[in-house]
Design a protein around this motif. Structure first.
Motif, PDB file in Angstrom:
ATOM      1  N   VAL B   1      31.937-194.429  -5.439  1.00 48.76           N
ATOM      2  CA  VAL B   1      32.035-192.989  -5.703  1.00 48.76           C
ATOM      3  C   VAL B   1      31.401-192.192  -4.560  1.00 48.76           C
ATOM      4  CG1 VAL B   1      31.336-191.126  -7.258  1.00 48.76           C
ATOM      5  CG2 VAL B   1      32.077-193.313  -8.190  1.00 48.76           C
ATOM      6  N   THR B   2      30.248-192.664  -4.129  1.00 51.35           N
ATOM      7  CA  THR B   2      29.544-191.973  -3.030  1.00 51.35           C
ATOM      8  C   THR B   2      30.400-191.971  -1.764  1.00 51.35           C
ATOM      9  OG1 THR B   2      27.493-192.816  -3.951  1.00 51.35           O
ATOM     10  CG2 THR B   2      27.369-191.879  -1.749  1.00 51.35           C
ATOM     11  N   LEU B   3      31.016-193.129  -1.535  1.00 53.05           N
ATOM     12  CA  LEU B   3      31.857-193.250  -0.345  1.00 53.05           C
ATOM     13  C   LEU B   3      33.047-192.283  -0.420  1.00 53.05           C
ATOM     14  CD1 LEU B   3      31.818-195.050   2.201  1.00 53.05           C
ATOM     15  CD2 LEU B   3      33.532-196.470   1.064  1.00 53.05           C
ATOM     16  N   PHE B   4      33.589-192.147  -1.643  1.00 53.32           N
ATOM     17  CA  PHE B   4      34.741-191.246  -1.837  1.00 53.32           C
ATOM     18  C   PHE B   4      34.347-189.796  -1.538  1.00 53.32           C
ATOM     19  CE2 PHE B   4      36.982-188.349  -4.760  1.00 53.32           C
ATOM     20  CZ  PHE B   4      38.268-188.483  -4.239  1.00 53.32           C
ATOM     21  N   PHE B   5      33.200-189.375  -2.093  1.00 54.50           N
ATOM     22  CA  PHE B   5      32.750-187.997  -1.853  1.00 54.50           C
ATOM     23  C   PHE B   5      32.406-187.767  -0.378  1.00 54.50           C
ATOM     24  CE2 PHE B   5      32.141-187.665  -6.498  1.00 54.50           C
ATOM     25  CZ  PHE B   5      32.872-186.512  -6.699  1.00 54.50           C
ATOM     26  N   ALA B   6      31.864-188.807   0.239  1.00 51.88           N
ATOM     27  CA  ALA B   6      31.549-188.695   1.671  1.00 51.88           C
ATOM     28  C   ALA B   6      32.835-188.494   2.474  1.00 51.88           C
ATOM     29  CB  ALA B   6      30.826-189.956   2.136  1.00 51.88           C
ATOM     30  N   PHE B   7      33.862-189.204   2.066  1.00 52.83           N
ATOM     31  CA  PHE B   7      35.155-189.070   2.759  1.00 52.83           C
ATOM     32  C   PHE B   7      35.741-187.668   2.554  1.00 52.83           C
ATOM     33  CE2 PHE B   7      39.793-189.436   2.730  1.00 52.83           C
ATOM     34  CZ  PHE B   7      39.988-189.890   4.029  1.00 52.83           C
ATOM     35  N   VAL B   8      35.654-187.169   1.289  1.00 51.10           N
ATOM     36  CA  VAL B   8      36.173-185.822   0.979  1.00 51.10           C
ATOM     37  C   VAL B   8      35.422-184.776   1.795  1.00 51.10           C
ATOM     38  CG1 VAL B   8      36.334-184.053  -0.829  1.00 51.10           C
ATOM     39  CG2 VAL B   8      37.015-186.408  -1.311  1.00 51.10           C
ATOM     40  N   LEU B   9      34.098-184.944   1.856  1.00 47.38           N
ATOM     41  CA  LEU B   9      33.253-183.997   2.600  1.00 47.38           C
ATOM     42  C   LEU B   9      33.630-183.999   4.084  1.00 47.38           C
ATOM     43  CD1 LEU B   9      30.913-182.076   1.922  1.00 47.38           C
ATOM     44  CD2 LEU B   9      29.357-183.845   2.726  1.00 47.38           C
ATOM     45  N   LEU B  10      33.865-185.185   4.592  1.00 47.79           N
ATOM     46  CA  LEU B  10      34.249-185.312   6.003  1.00 47.79           C
ATOM     47  C   LEU B  10      35.596-184.633   6.259  1.00 47.79           C
ATOM     48  CD1 LEU B  10      33.031-186.740   8.519  1.00 47.79           C
ATOM     49  CD2 LEU B  10      34.641-188.608   8.073  1.00 47.79           C
ATOM     50  N   ALA B  11      36.531-184.838   5.330  1.00 49.28           N
ATOM     51  CA  ALA B  11      37.860-184.224   5.476  1.00 49.28           C
ATOM     52  C   ALA B  11      37.750-182.700   5.426  1.00 49.28           C
ATOM     53  CB  ALA B  11      38.784-184.729   4.363  1.00 49.28           C
ATOM     54  N   LEU B  12      36.923-182.201   4.507  1.00 49.28           N
ATOM     55  CA  LEU B  12      36.737-180.747   4.401  1.00 49.28           C
ATOM     56  C   LEU B  12      36.117-180.179   5.673  1.00 49.28           C
ATOM     57  CD1 LEU B  12      35.552-180.247   0.708  1.00 49.28           C
ATOM     58  CD2 LEU B  12      37.656-179.394   1.753  1.00 49.28           C
ATOM     59  N   ALA B  13      35.108-180.886   6.179  1.00 47.82           N
ATOM     60  CA  ALA B  13      34.459-180.424   7.418  1.00 47.82           C
ATOM     61  C   ALA B  13      35.471-180.397   8.558  1.00 47.82           C
ATOM     62  CB  ALA B  13      33.285-181.336   7.760  1.00 47.82           C
ATOM     63  N   GLY B  14      36.303-181.430   8.613  1.00 46.81           N
ATOM     64  CA  GLY B  14      37.343-181.478   9.645  1.00 46.81           C
ATOM     65  C   GLY B  14      38.319-180.315   9.506  1.00 46.81           C
ATOM     66  N   ALA B  15      38.688-180.016   8.259  1.00 44.07           N
ATOM     67  CA  ALA B  15      39.635-178.922   8.012  1.00 44.07           C
ATOM     68  C   ALA B  15      39.041-177.588   8.450  1.00 44.07           C
ATOM     69  CB  ALA B  15      40.011-178.881   6.538  1.00 44.07           C
ATOM     70  N   VAL B  16      37.750-177.407   8.180  1.00 50.51           N
ATOM     71  CA  VAL B  16      37.087-176.158   8.586  1.00 50.51           C
ATOM     72  C   VAL B  16      37.084-176.031  10.111  1.00 50.51           C
ATOM     73  CG1 VAL B  16      34.869-174.953   8.642  1.00 50.51           C
ATOM     74  CG2 VAL B  16      35.699-175.930   6.507  1.00 50.51           C
ATOM     75  N   VAL B  17      36.798-177.141  10.794  1.00 48.42           N
ATOM     76  CA  VAL B  17      36.799-177.118  12.264  1.00 48.42           C
ATOM     77  C   VAL B  17      38.192-176.759  12.778  1.00 48.42           C
ATOM     78  CG1 VAL B  17      36.582-178.561  14.322  1.00 48.42           C
ATOM     79  CG2 VAL B  17      34.862-178.713  12.518  1.00 48.42           C
ATOM     80  N   VAL B  18      39.239-177.366  12.185  1.00 47.09           N
ATOM     81  CA  VAL B  18      40.614-177.074  12.616  1.00 47.09           C
ATOM     82  C   VAL B  18      40.949-175.606  12.372  1.00 47.09           C
ATOM     83  CG1 VAL B  18      43.056-177.544  12.147  1.00 47.09           C
ATOM     84  CG2 VAL B  18      41.440-179.440  12.342  1.00 47.09           C
ATOM     85  N   LEU B  19      40.523-175.083  11.219  1.00 49.15           N
ATOM     86  CA  LEU B  19      40.793-173.666  10.914  1.00 49.15           C
ATOM     87  C   LEU B  19      40.153-172.747  11.939  1.00 49.15           C
ATOM     88  CD1 LEU B  19      40.586-173.240   7.036  1.00 49.15           C
ATOM     89  CD2 LEU B  19      42.481-172.669   8.539  1.00 49.15           C
ATOM     90  N   PHE B  20      38.895-173.029  12.262  1.00 45.06           N
ATOM     91  CA  PHE B  20      38.218-172.191  13.264  1.00 45.06           C
ATOM     92  C   PHE B  20      38.876-172.335  14.632  1.00 45.06           C
ATOM     93  CE2 PHE B  20      34.910-171.592  10.127  1.00 45.06           C
ATOM     94  CZ  PHE B  20      34.447-170.324  10.416  1.00 45.06           C
ATOM     95  N   ALA B  21      39.300-173.557  14.958  1.00 42.95           N
ATOM     96  CA  ALA B  21      39.980-173.769  16.239  1.00 42.95           C
ATOM     97  C   ALA B  21      41.284-172.982  16.277  1.00 42.95           C
ATOM     98  CB  ALA B  21      40.255-175.258  16.442  1.00 42.95           C
ATOM     99  N   MET B  22      41.991-172.941  15.131  1.00 48.77           N
ATOM    100  CA  MET B  22      43.241-172.173  15.065  1.00 48.77           C
ATOM    101  C   MET B  22      42.963-170.684  15.227  1.00 48.77           C
ATOM    102  SD  MET B  22      45.102-174.257  11.997  1.00 48.77           S
ATOM    103  CE  MET B  22      46.387-173.084  11.672  1.00 48.77           C
ATOM    104  N   MET B  23      41.880-170.205  14.612  1.00 44.51           N
ATOM    105  CA  MET B  23      41.524-168.790  14.755  1.00 44.51           C
ATOM    106  C   MET B  23      41.214-168.453  16.208  1.00 44.51           C
ATOM    107  SD  MET B  23      39.221-168.146  11.366  1.00 44.51           S
ATOM    108  CE  MET B  23      38.613-166.584  11.926  1.00 44.51           C
ATOM    109  N   GLY B  24      40.499-169.366  16.865  1.00 48.81           N
ATOM    110  CA  GLY B  24      40.178-169.155  18.277  1.00 48.81           C
ATOM    111  C   GLY B  24      41.425-169.106  19.136  1.00 48.81           C
ATOM    112  N   GLU B  25      42.353-170.008  18.857  1.00 51.24           N
ATOM    113  CA  GLU B  25      43.598-170.050  19.618  1.00 51.24           C
ATOM    114  C   GLU B  25      44.423-168.781  19.380  1.00 51.24           C
ATOM    115  OE1 GLU B  25      44.229-172.082  21.850  1.00 51.24           O
ATOM    116  OE2 GLU B  25      46.360-171.806  22.252  1.00 51.24           O
ATOM    117  N   LEU B  26      44.436-168.305  18.131  1.00 51.72           N
ATOM    118  CA  LEU B  26      45.164-167.063  17.823  1.00 51.72           C
ATOM    119  C   LEU B  26      44.554-165.887  18.567  1.00 51.72           C
ATOM    120  CD1 LEU B  26      45.939-167.209  13.995  1.00 51.72           C
ATOM    121  CD2 LEU B  26      47.575-167.028  15.861  1.00 51.72           C
ATOM    122  N   THR B  27      43.221-165.833  18.580  1.00 50.40           N
ATOM    123  CA  THR B  27      42.538-164.751  19.297  1.00 50.40           C
ATOM    124  C   THR B  27      42.879-164.781  20.780  1.00 50.40           C
ATOM    125  OG1 THR B  27      40.756-164.996  17.722  1.00 50.40           O
ATOM    126  CG2 THR B  27      40.285-163.675  19.666  1.00 50.40           C
ATOM    127  N   ALA B  28      42.926-166.002  21.337  1.00 53.49           N
ATOM    128  CA  ALA B  28      43.249-166.127  22.768  1.00 53.49           C
ATOM    129  C   ALA B  28      44.653-165.639  23.064  1.00 53.49           C
ATOM    130  CB  ALA B  28      43.103-167.585  23.194  1.00 53.49           C
TER     131      ALA B  28
END
Lengths: 114, 183
Positions: B1-28
């Motif tokens: 269970v812990t491993l599953f939540f760790a994976f979900v957390l990692l995926a969410l963190a990755g998604a947030v990074v991608v979203l911010f990267a997309m915002m930066g690219e749009l601004t550029a």
């Protein structure tokens, strides 16, 4: 202030001077962002763009997207007018209308480039 | 269970990074996509019958027939999206005062639609004529496209241009026409 335009530029944006490490990171994030945008555009962009533009070029039609063919529109009572758009595009915009009331009930257009 | 939540957390963190990267690219990309950009196209209108002189003038345009120097008519249509943008530019003010306000001819499928267009953009402060189905324009000058600027001298068509930007039209055509007239 530094004479180096790179570091001087960074200083204007908040004092970051680690140009050596930030450039690869920026490139990676820019690539990531661009990839994300490409995926997002592929998933959602086509519909949104079509709806936003109305897909009627420089025509401002009552029914957009068109709901009849251009030939059909010009074969009966209609209002036909040309519009000039960006670059060298020109379109003929056609509104099919009721002969007696003048109410529009269908639209079409055709475009060409000079 | 812990491993599953760790994976979900990692995926969410990755998604947030991608979203911010997309915002930066749009601004550029913003300078290329900035709101309010309009294509300042300007080209002669080939279909216009240069030299044509109308047999009859609608009352709002009658003074043009007597004008010796250059007089300007802008042709807009309710069926033309570019004209909506030009009408908005006109409603925000015309030129810098060097060029007199042009007369307007609105081509429209019906009088009511044309009058709505004029009212919606607040263009009734200019001499304005709603031309049903563009009949007067087609008969008088052979013009059936808009947005168009007509330049007239002594009531005859001197030149005609399609355009997308009022400021460019003023600078490249109307001001130069007036300069020619200046002593």
């Amino acid at each position: 202030m530094s004479d180096d335009p790179n570091t001087a530029g960074d200083a204007c944006l908040g004092g970051h001077t680690s140009a050596g490490t930030s450039i690869p990171r920026r490139r990676f994030l820019a690539g990531l962002g661009a990839s994300g945008l490409v995926v997002a555009e592929a998933l959602f962009g086509r519909t949104a763009a079509a709806e936003a533009s109305g897909d009627c070029s420089c025509c401002n039609l009552v029914y957009c997207p068109p709901n009849t063919t251009y030939d059909s529109c010009t074969s009966t009572c209609h209002y036909l007018w040309g519009c000039a758009g960006s670059g060298t595009i020109t379109c003929n915009c056609c509104e099919k209308k009721n002969c007696s009331t003048g109410a529009y009930y269908a639209s079409a257009y055709t475009c060409w480039v000079h | 269970v812990t491993l599953f939540f760790a994976f979900v957390l990692l995926a969410l963190a990755g998604a947030v990074v991608v979203l911010f990267a997309m915002m930066g690219e749009l601004t550029a990309r913003l300078p290329r996509l900035h709101v309010g950009y309009r294509d300042p196209f300007l080209r002669p209108l080939e279909e216009a019958q240069v030299g044509a002189r109308p047999n009859a003038w609608p009352p709002p345009l009658a003074p043009i027939a007597e004008t010796e120097g250059p007089a300007f008519i802008m042709v807009l249509s309710t069926a033309c999206a570019t004209c909506e943008d030009v009408a908005t530019q006109l409603s925000e003010g015309f030129g810098n005062g060097d060029v007199p306000d042009p007369a307007l001819v609105i081509s429209s499928g019906s009088r009511r639609t044309g009058e709505d267009f004029v009212k919606r953009h607040g263009l009734d402060r200019m001499p304005c004529y709603v031309d049903e189905e563009g009949e007067w324009l087609i008969r008088s000058f052979g013009v059936k496209t808009s947005p168009t600027a007509l330049v007239l001298r002594n009531g005859a068509l001197s030149s005609a241009f399609v355009f997308g930007d009022v400021a460019t039209l003023n600078r490249e055509v109307l001001e130069k026409q007036l300069e020619v007239e200046a002593p």
